[in-house]
Enzyme design. Structure first.
Site, PDB file in Angstrom:
ATOM      1  CG  ASP A  53      33.099  33.486  31.736  1.00 56.48           C
ATOM      2  OD1 ASP A  53      33.253  34.532  32.390  1.00 56.48           O
ATOM      3  OD2 ASP A  53      32.367  32.557  32.122  1.00 56.48           O
ATOM      4  CE  LYS A  86      47.580  29.977  35.339  1.00 51.82           C
ATOM      5  NZ  LYS A  86      46.937  31.174  35.931  1.00 51.82           N
ATOM      6  N   GLY A 134      45.112  40.251  36.022  1.00 53.29           N
ATOM      7  CA  GLY A 134      45.840  38.998  35.861  1.00 53.29           C
ATOM      8  C   GLY A 134      45.507  38.307  34.553  1.00 53.29           C
ATOM      9  CG  PHE A 168      44.911  35.724  38.277  1.00 51.64           C
ATOM     10  CD1 PHE A 168      43.545  35.664  38.058  1.00 51.64           C
ATOM     11  CD2 PHE A 168      45.756  35.397  37.225  1.00 51.64           C
ATOM     12  CE1 PHE A 168      43.028  35.300  36.822  1.00 51.64           C
ATOM     13  CE2 PHE A 168      45.261  35.037  35.987  1.00 51.64           C
ATOM     14  CZ  PHE A 168      43.891  34.977  35.784  1.00 51.64           C
ATOM     15  CG  ASP A 211      46.399  30.487  39.240  1.00 46.61           C
ATOM     16  OD1 ASP A 211      45.450  29.854  38.743  1.00 46.61           O
ATOM     17  OD2 ASP A 211      47.040  31.353  38.614  1.00 46.61           O
TER      18      ASP A 211
END
Length: 223
Positions: free
Chosen positions: A78, A191, A21, A168, A171
């Site tokens: 990250d 998004k 994702g 993913f 979310d």
């Protein structure tokens, strides 16, 4: 980030991730710039152990490992969900909260429920107790050891039950401020809401970090 940021002159780059994702989202964001992108998984690289205490440290671990192994510039993300009422948890342990007890992989349905249960156990009773933010830190590393960092954040609320099947991770339980739908209910364009000509409108944490990365490091394909 130093005073002078290094431009990504090389047109080939590694996305230092095995998260499908996340790789997909970064590829979508990179597409307008004309770079050739392959993931760490496509290069056959192992996943490094993330031992950092911050998003910056963990993104650097991944980016440096990929750049060293491939001798190409590597971009690592990250990111995580930080819930105010949980003192910032799960934070850098966002993915770890999804690890199945038997070690057979990750279950983000379980992880989302774990967040809500943790809020309940701590006595969350009103809307302010469900405030949270997604954070993304991008690290761009070169084989010579040079690194750049770019951080993006988006604030919102935890909702329950989960809503939407898009995206993913967490979310479906995160609704960004000034919106009535979760990230899980938005398609990728909604998004991110990222347009190179209107970078200030970026919505997701990853898109906001990408705006800084693109503005400082990327060179348009026709330049």
């Amino acid at each position: 980030m130093g005073f002078r940021v290094r431009k990504l002159i090389e047109r080939e780059i590694v996305v230092a991730s095995h998260n499908e994702g996340k790789v997909r989202e970064i590829n979508e964001l990179m597409a307008p710039y004309g770079y050739f992108v392959k993931s760490a998984a496509e290069h056959g690289l192992p996943e490094p152990v993330e031992t950092g205490a911050t998003f910056e440290e963990n993104s650097a671990i991944k980016a440096v490992a990929a750049a060293t192994a491939t001798r190409l510039p590597a971009l690592a993300d990250d990111s995580g969900l930080c819930v105010d009422f949980l003192d910032g948890a799960p934070g850098v342990y966002t993915a770890d909260w999804a690890e199945k007890p038997d070690g057979s992989g990750r279950d983000f349905g379980m992880a989302m429920e774990r967040v809500v249960n943790a809020l309940s156990d701590k006595g969350a009773v009103n809307a302010n107790d469900r405030r949270a933010k997604f954070i993304s830190v991008l690290c761009l590393a070169w084989p010579d050891g040079h690194k750049e960092f770019f951080r993006g954040e988006v604030e919102g609320d935890i909702v329950w039950p989960p809503r939407g099947d898009n995206g993913f991770g967490y979310d479906p339980i995160f609704m960004p401020d000034d919106h009535t739908r979760t990230f899980g209910e938005m398609n990728s364009n909604e998004k991110h809401h990222f347009n190179p000509s209107q970078p200030e409108q970026a919505l997701s944490h990853r898109a906001r970090a990408f705006v800084l990365f693109a503005g400082n490091c990327l060179i348009a394909a026709d330049d």
